[in-house]
Design an enzyme around this catalytic site. Structure first.
Site, PDB file in Angstrom:
ATOM      1  N   GLU A   1       0.808  -1.239   0.083  1.00 21.73           N
ATOM      2  CA  GLU A   1       0.019  -0.021   0.007  1.00 21.73           C
ATOM      3  C   GLU A   1       0.859   1.404   0.016  1.00 21.73           C
ATOM      4  OE1 GLU A   1      -0.315  -2.427   2.086  1.00 21.73           O
ATOM      5  OE2 GLU A   1      -1.930  -3.473   1.735  1.00 21.73           O
TER       6      GLU A   1
ATOM      7  N   ASP B   1       2.293  -3.021  -7.675  1.00 23.96           N
ATOM      8  CA  ASP B   1       1.899  -2.000  -6.993  1.00 23.96           C
ATOM      9  C   ASP B   1       2.180  -0.684  -7.975  1.00 23.96           C
ATOM     10  OD1 ASP B   1       1.385  -3.630  -4.903  1.00 23.96           O
ATOM     11  OD2 ASP B   1       3.468  -3.281  -4.060  1.00 23.96           O
TER      12      ASP B   1
HETATM   13  O1  KDG Z   1       3.920  -5.910  -3.404  1.00 23.85           O
HETATM   14  C1  KDG Z   1       5.035  -5.892  -2.813  1.00 23.85           C
HETATM   15  C2  KDG Z   1       4.682  -6.311  -1.399  1.00 23.85           C
HETATM   16  O2  KDG Z   1       4.288  -7.498  -1.490  1.00 23.85           O
HETATM   17  C3  KDG Z   1       6.017  -6.278  -0.650  1.00 23.85           C
HETATM   18  O3  KDG Z   1       6.432  -4.982  -0.187  1.00 23.85           O
HETATM   19  C4  KDG Z   1       5.813  -6.896   0.740  1.00 23.85           C
HETATM   20  O4  KDG Z   1       3.857  -5.633   1.452  1.00 23.85           O
HETATM   21  C5  KDG Z   1       4.257  -6.884   1.151  1.00 23.85           C
HETATM   22  C6  KDG Z   1       3.650  -7.860   1.851  1.00 23.85           C
HETATM   23  O5  KDG Z   1       3.024  -7.985   2.527  1.00 23.85           O
HETATM   24  O6  KDG Z   1       3.953  -8.998   1.028  1.00 23.85           O
END
Ligand code: KDG
Length: 319
Positions: free
Chosen positions: A37, A261
């Site tokens: 996020e 993202d």
């Molecule tokens: O989209 C990237 C995320 O997967 C990484 O930053 C880790 O937020 C994360 C997660 O909870 O898997």
């Protein structure tokens, strides 16, 4: 004033191996700020929107590092709660093992500050002051309290007539597809914009290569915009009933984490800035590709204008 996006969820310190192979042999790690996020929040700021990220962090150095990083990227973090009784979550990335180009993620987040989110944490006006809310399935998996926060925020956003965006982001290390399915489906029913990764779709609803039928079925559940992210095969988007196929761009892949993202950030920025859908999807594909070229989740996200420049100069399309 530019449109404003609120995102809500857990961010963590990412310790990304600088050498390939099993983690027990890795001696050095790069530290990055990460979290689906907050990646989206940073992405939309680069693309001309205002963004706020809401969460809990530990009262520790890693929590301070996250806040200072996001603030430095132009994301508002003033309403994030600092929790003196629980730590900021961390995770490690093992790279290129057992297969080249494949990463594995190891979380150390159980009992983290963000997992202690509860609906009473949501400040008055937080949701209503934004034009749009972006959530992911990760928050639904963190804890019953975090899940209740996400649903409360989505319901408040809908009641206030705000756009609700949701990325299923199924994390099978946090819960099983069976556990996740009813909660994700309920949230899909509240969303206007839905992002689903191809692998999420396979795990949740089956089908080898979901396509047009799959996106139409998802649209029937409520969201007017449904975007199926298919990695190197690009994206299939059903936007207000119109089907678009967006190929992916060919780049030298260093680290794919965060690509989805970046894609979501560009779609939301395009939608909230009223850009044409085709341009929006092209910028989204360019942003996702650029994130793959560097370590970390968000560092490679371009500005809108930078992405348009790359497109004019002819990024190579994977077909
Ligand atoms: O989209 C990237 C995320 O997967 C990484 O930053 C880790 O937020 C994360 C997660 O909870 O898997």
């Amino acid at each position: 004033m530019s449109p404003r996006l609120l995102t809500l969820g857990e961010s963590m310190v990412q310790l990304n191996a600088t050498t390939p192979g099993p983690l027990r042999y890795v001696r050095t790690f790069e530290r990055h700020a990460a979290g689906s996020e907050s990646n989206v929040a940073i992405g939309v700021v680069r693309m001309g929107l205002q963004a706020e990220w809401f969460s809990r962090v530990g009262e520790d150095e890693f929590g301070r590092y996250l806040l200072q990083t996001f603030r430095g990227e132009g994301v508002e973090v003033g309403r994030v709660i600092t929790d003196g009784d629980a730590p900021t979550g961390i995770y490690f990335v093992q790279r290129d093992f057992p297969l080249p180009g494949q990463s594995a993620i190891y979380y150390y987040r159980a009992g983290s500050a963000a997992s202690r989110l509860s609906p009473e944490d949501l400040p008055a006006g937080l949701v209503e002051e934004a034009d749009a809310l972006h959530l992911t399935g990760i928050t639904l998996a963190l804890s019953p309290g975090a899940r209740r926060v996400a649903f409360a925020a989505a319901q408040r956003a809908r009641a206030a007539g705000r756009l609700v965006s949701f990325d299923t982001n199924l994390r099978l290390k946090l819960w099983s597809a069976e556990e996740a399915r009813p909660h994700l489906q309920e949230m899909i029913g509240l969303a206007d914009v839905l992002f689903v990764g191809e692998r999420d779709h396979q795990a949740l609803w089956g089908g080898e290569q979901p396509g047009e039928e799959a996106v139409r079925a998802l649209q029937e559940r409520g969201p007017r915009w449904v975007i199926l992210k298919r990695g190197e095969r690009g994206a299939l988007a059903l936007l207000d009933g119109e089907l678009h196929e967006q190929p992916a761009f060919r780049v030298r892949v260093v680290d794919k984490t965060g690509a989805g993202d970046a894609f979501a950030a560009a779609v939301l920025a395009g939608r909230l800035r009223g850009r044409p859908p085709q341009e929006t999807l092209e910028v989204a594909a360019a942003a996702a590709a650029a994130v793959c070229t560097v370590m970390g989740d968000y560092e490679g996200i371009p500005s809108w204008e930078q992405a348009l420049g790359w497109l004019r100069d002819g990024m190579v399309i994977l077909r």
